[in-house]
Design a protein around this motif. Structure first.
Motif: not given
Length: 948
Positions: A761-781
């Protein structure tokens, strides 16, 4: 009587070991009736089984049929039954074993009962034809073994039969006329198997044929090997099909089970087993559901009549030839009660305790003692031991003593005042290395050589707890004790007595008796192995444990020249045999049971034996066994070999050098007539049996049966009963603990599954976070933050050397009290069963050069008996040892190198060690501070350790 051959048909699919035992048992059991062994391989998946069957067929030992594709059991059997249209057949499952003249008795039964269409013998696993009862799952019942039980049944129920509703297909004799009239098995209805023989028997019964139990034959049946994966489904389908064809089948069978007409026959077998002896009766009572059966031993002994004289055996409990001699003697002696006082050793003392046994009655100890003052090797005087021995003699009316080994005992055993035989099985207690061999056979042993032996002789088992001066005191005391009145020195060979006389002058003038050991053979006295066709490659068996003193180095040097001309089996070679396991032409049998020796030799069919011991043997049971099986022996020319082998009469004697051994082998290869003559001479040589040996000892130590004490008999019987009840209590306790452990394991499995589900379940949640738009937008920071951390590093951290392993290890305690460290040292040495005085050189991780590291271990341990290396974090299978496998296995087998792959208690290892050897720079860097805390000297991995 039918004079045509019988077709013995064995269908096979899988199970190499079971099939080999089956086929070899058929070939080993000699019959008067002619038969052809037909094996049908139903396209089985086991390549090893296929290859073995083809080899057996090529040697002409069986007829092999191979199905092009898997037909299933029924069509395969039908193919076999249709091979010869005029012969009776026996269908024999591949997981059965037969014995004695089993087939002759089935053929005789068929001749006496012309209306019998099928015959089925007894078996341990044969539904309505089972003995001791249907549902028994304990293998061959009792202590007699398959051949012994079959012999007992054949005499007890000779010629007896019983009509049964159906044969049982594990071993099924079918008369050809019945087969012709009834037809083959119904493959269309029963497909792959199960139920086909029941259908056949009911069809045959409808035509007037009888199905009989041949009650004077017993065949072992393992059960379910070929169909183990699909058995339940096949049985369910078979019953459905069977009831469609024979609606009354279950009624007929259940009526038979309800009436149980086989019960009187089983009772006859029970009665015969009960009369066979105490051990067999005890097993019989246990089979009948009486868990405290062995507690009846006192009443069983009361039926034996008059009391028997009691004699006492004294030895160690280390196994080997001494233990075998004691056990064989006790079981062969039927006119005296033989007690055995056995020392119990731990890693620091040869005698930390004692135990009293009566081996002919039970393997359970009657009495046990802990010694308040342990006996380190052998005690010149030991008041506690003397008092204990005196009490045993008085309490049990012991009349004579046979001392086979004084390891863990006191010399008081030689001065009881009773008639005493001191049996020279080896050179102990004169020699702490047991065999008087240190680099070469010893002809003398003064203080200097004795001290060097304790320090560096790998054969010395007492280096850790005694001094040269103590051994000299023991030797002097031994010289006086063997001169005591009533003590007779007995030697199994003249050579061992001559060595004693040479090393201990006090023995030279003492009278002695030559009594050769005898063999306890279960089979025939002379057992000639089958002869292979002339002109084939030689085959040699090298029997017994391999070790440095048993010619390991000589064998290693011999192999390159030997294997081009001969095949070799290392029979019972133990751990040292691993060094040869990858050589072509070499077969390994690391261990075997004594009763399996005949089958092992028959399977390999050697031409001769090689015995290459580099130290003089005192007797050699193994040599006796090779002679008993008709094998000439090529052996090293010293000790018992030189005395017992007639050169060019029963074998060849050679110098312990590779060229000399190879010259003898080449000579035999080129002169097969000599080999045949040697074999014939060995076969004509009488085999000395254990009973003959016992009679010789009785003549040496005569006892008057009239002076036996009935009270001692009753006391011993009561002790046996108590010991057996104690054992049953332990078994009950262990069963409860096992059930509790299984419940705990189930709980842990449930917890593990819950944790795994949570992790998923935790791995699925982490995968969902990595797939989110907020994770992509915060990459430069995130990239900027990593750069800032890098810029904050100190200048000295920016070197260009190899990156340091920053993995943190928990620091060990800064210090320990002497008592705490001593306790840890004892605990860690206990894990490896090392003496407390052993010095540990510790290392973590694999060495860069495995071969060089092993050379260093070899040199260091060769100079000192008290040094052992322990490597943590890897095991013997690590790739670093690939180029030096033989040397590694030798060091491990000699207990010079130990491994702890898990390194489960790193702190304890560090505090227990005496030095640290650097095997890996990164590991040393991680552990440097803790090595310093533990005060360990550091070796660089190439130098021989120099420890105080």
């Amino acid at each position: 009587m039918n004079t045509l051959p019988i077709d013995v048909i064995v269908p096979v699919y899988r199970g190499l070991d079971e099939t080999r035992r089956c086929i070899e048992s058929v070939l080993a059991a000699r019959q008067q009736a002619p038969f052809e062994l037909i094996v049908i391989n139903d396209a089985g998946p086991d390549a090893g089984l296929t290859a073995w069957l083809r080899q057996m067929a090529a040697e002409g030992r069986l007829t092999l049929l191979e199905n092009e594709h898997n037909l299933g059991f029924v069509l395969t059997v039908n193919r076999g039954m249709g091979l010869h249209g005029d012969r009776d057949v026996v269908l024999l499952n591949s997981d059965t074993e037969v014995a004695n003249d089993w087939l002759d008795r089935l053929v005789a039964c068929a001749a006496r009962h012309p209306s019998a269409g099928t015959l089925t013998p007894w078996s341990n696993n044969a539904t309505i034809c089972s003995y001791p009862f249907e549902g028994w799952n304990g293998g061959t019942p009792g202590t007699l073994g398959l051949a012994g039980l079959d012999t007992l049944i054949s005499t007890t129920l000779a010629g007896r039969t019983l009509e049964i509703p159906t044969a049982v297909g594990f071993c099924m004799y079918i008369r050809r006329r019945c087969l012709d009239e009834t037809g083959l098995f119904d493959a269309e209805r029963f497909g792959r198997g199960y139920g086909e023989e029941n259908d056949f028997c009911r069809r045959a019964a409808g035509l007037g044929w009888q199905n009989l139990l041949a009650a004077d034959v017993f065949v072992f049946h393992e059960g379910g090997v070929s169909f183990s994966d699909e058995r339940a489904a096949l049985q369910a389908n078979a019953m459905k099909r069977l009831l469609e064809a024979h609606p009354d089948y279950l009624d007929v069978v259940m009526d038979f089970i309800r009436r149980d007409p086989a019960a009187p026959l089983r009772a006859c077998i029970d009665q015969a087993r009960q009369a066979f002896g105490v051990d067999e009766e005890a097993h019989l009572l246990a089979e009948q559901g009486r868990p405290q059966a062995l507690a009846t031993l006192k009443s069983l002994y009361a039926r034996r009549g008059t009391a028997r004289p009691v004699q006492l055996h004294i030895s160690h409990g280390w196994g080997g030839g001494v233990e075998r001699w004691v056990l064989d003697f006790c079981k062969a002696d039927t006119t005296r009660r033989n007690l055995w006082l056995r020392s119990r050793s731990d890693r620091n003392a040869a005698g930390c305790g004692l135990a009293l046994f009566e081996p002919a009655v039970s393997p359970e100890p009657l009495l046990e003692w802990e010694l308040a003052l342990p006996i380190r090797s052998t005690a010149p005087e030991h008041p506690e031991y003397a008092r204990l021995l005196e009490g045993l003699i008085a309490g049990f009316g012991i009349r004579s003593v046979l001392v086979s080994s004084l390891i863990g005992h006191g010399l008081d055993a030689l001065t009881t005042g009773l008639p005493t035989a001191f049996v020279l099985h080896d050179l102990y207690p004169f020699c702490p290395a047991l065999f008087a061999h240190f680099e070469s056979s010893c002809t003398s042993c003064g203080n200097e050589r004795l001290a060097a032996c304790l320090r560096a002789n790998p054969l010395n088992v007492f280096w850790h707890n005694s001094t040269a001066q103590e051994w000299q005191v023991l030797r002097e005391a031994l010289g006086h004790r063997v001169s005591a009145p009533g003590v007779t020195i007995v030697a199994p060979t003249r050579s061992v007595r001559e060595r004693w006389a040479q090393l201990l002058p006090a023995v030279a003038d003492r009278p002695w008796q030559h009594i050769e050991h005898g063999l306890a053979l279960a089979g025939p006295v002379a057992h000639a192995l089958p002869r292979r066709p002339d002109g084939q490659r030689l085959r040699f068996v090298i029997p017994g444990r391999l070790s440095p003193q048993k010619g390991l180095a000589l064998l290693e040097a011999l192999m390159p020249a030997l294997l081009p001309v001969a095949d070799v089996v290392l029979l019972g070679c133990g751990a040292f045999g691993k060094a040869f396991q990858h050589l072509p032409g070499v077969s390994l049998v690391p261990d075997y049971q004594q009763h399996d020796l005949a089958s092992q030799l028959e399977a390999f069919q050697p031409d001769a034996a090689l015995m290459l011991s580099t130290l003089p043997e005192s007797f050699s049971y193994t040599l006796s066994e090779m002679f008993a099986f008709g094998l000439p022996v090529i052996a090293t020319d010293h000790g018992a070999f030189a005395e017992r082998i007639g050169h060019r009469i029963t074998g060849l004697l050679v110098a312990p050098q590779p060229d000399a051994v190879m010259a003898a082998i080449t000579g035999l290869d080129q002169d097969r007539a000599l080999l045949g003559a040697l074999r014939q001479n060995v076969l004509e040589r009488p085999v000395r049996l254990c009973g003959e040996m016992v009679e010789d000892y009785h003549r040496l130590l005569p006892l008057d049966p009239a002076e036996a004490r009935p009270a001692a008999e009753g006391c011993l019987d009561a002790l046996h009963a108590h010991a057996c009840l104690q054992r049953e209590a332990v078994v009950t306790r262990l069963a409860r603990e096992s059930s509790a452990a299984e419940a705990r394991i189930e709980q842990l499995v449930r917890e593990r599954d819950a944790i795994a589900a949570l992790n998923t379940g935790l791995q699925q949640q982490i995968g969902a976070i990595h797939a989110s738009s907020s994770w992509r937008l915060s990459r430069p920071l995130r990239a900027v933050a990593r750069l800032a951390r890098l810029l904050r590093r100190s200048p000295q951290d920016s070197g260009t050397g190899a990156p340091e392993d920053t993995t943190a290890l928990p620091a060990i305690r800064a210090s320990l009290s002497p008592a705490e460290r001593q306790e840890i040292r004892r605990r860690v040495r206990g894990w490896f069963h090392m003496p407390d005085r052993c010095r540990i050189v510790l290392g973590f991780g694999p060495p860069a050069q495995g071969g060089a590291f092993l050379d260093m271990v070899e040199q260091g341990t060769a100079q000192r008996n008290d040094i052992a290396f322990v490597l943590g974090g890897l095991g013997p299978e690590h790739p670093c040892w690939q180029a030096a496998t033989s040397q590694l296995e030798s060091l491990v087998a000699r207990r010079k190198l130990f491994f702890s792959p898990s390194l489960h208690d790193r702190e304890a290892f560090l505090w227990a060690a005496d030095a640290y050897v650097t095997t890996d720079a990164a590991q040393f860097g991680q552990n440097r501070d803790d090595i310093t805390r533990a005060g360990l000297s550091v070796l660089d991995g190439s130098a021989v350790p120099a420890l105080p």
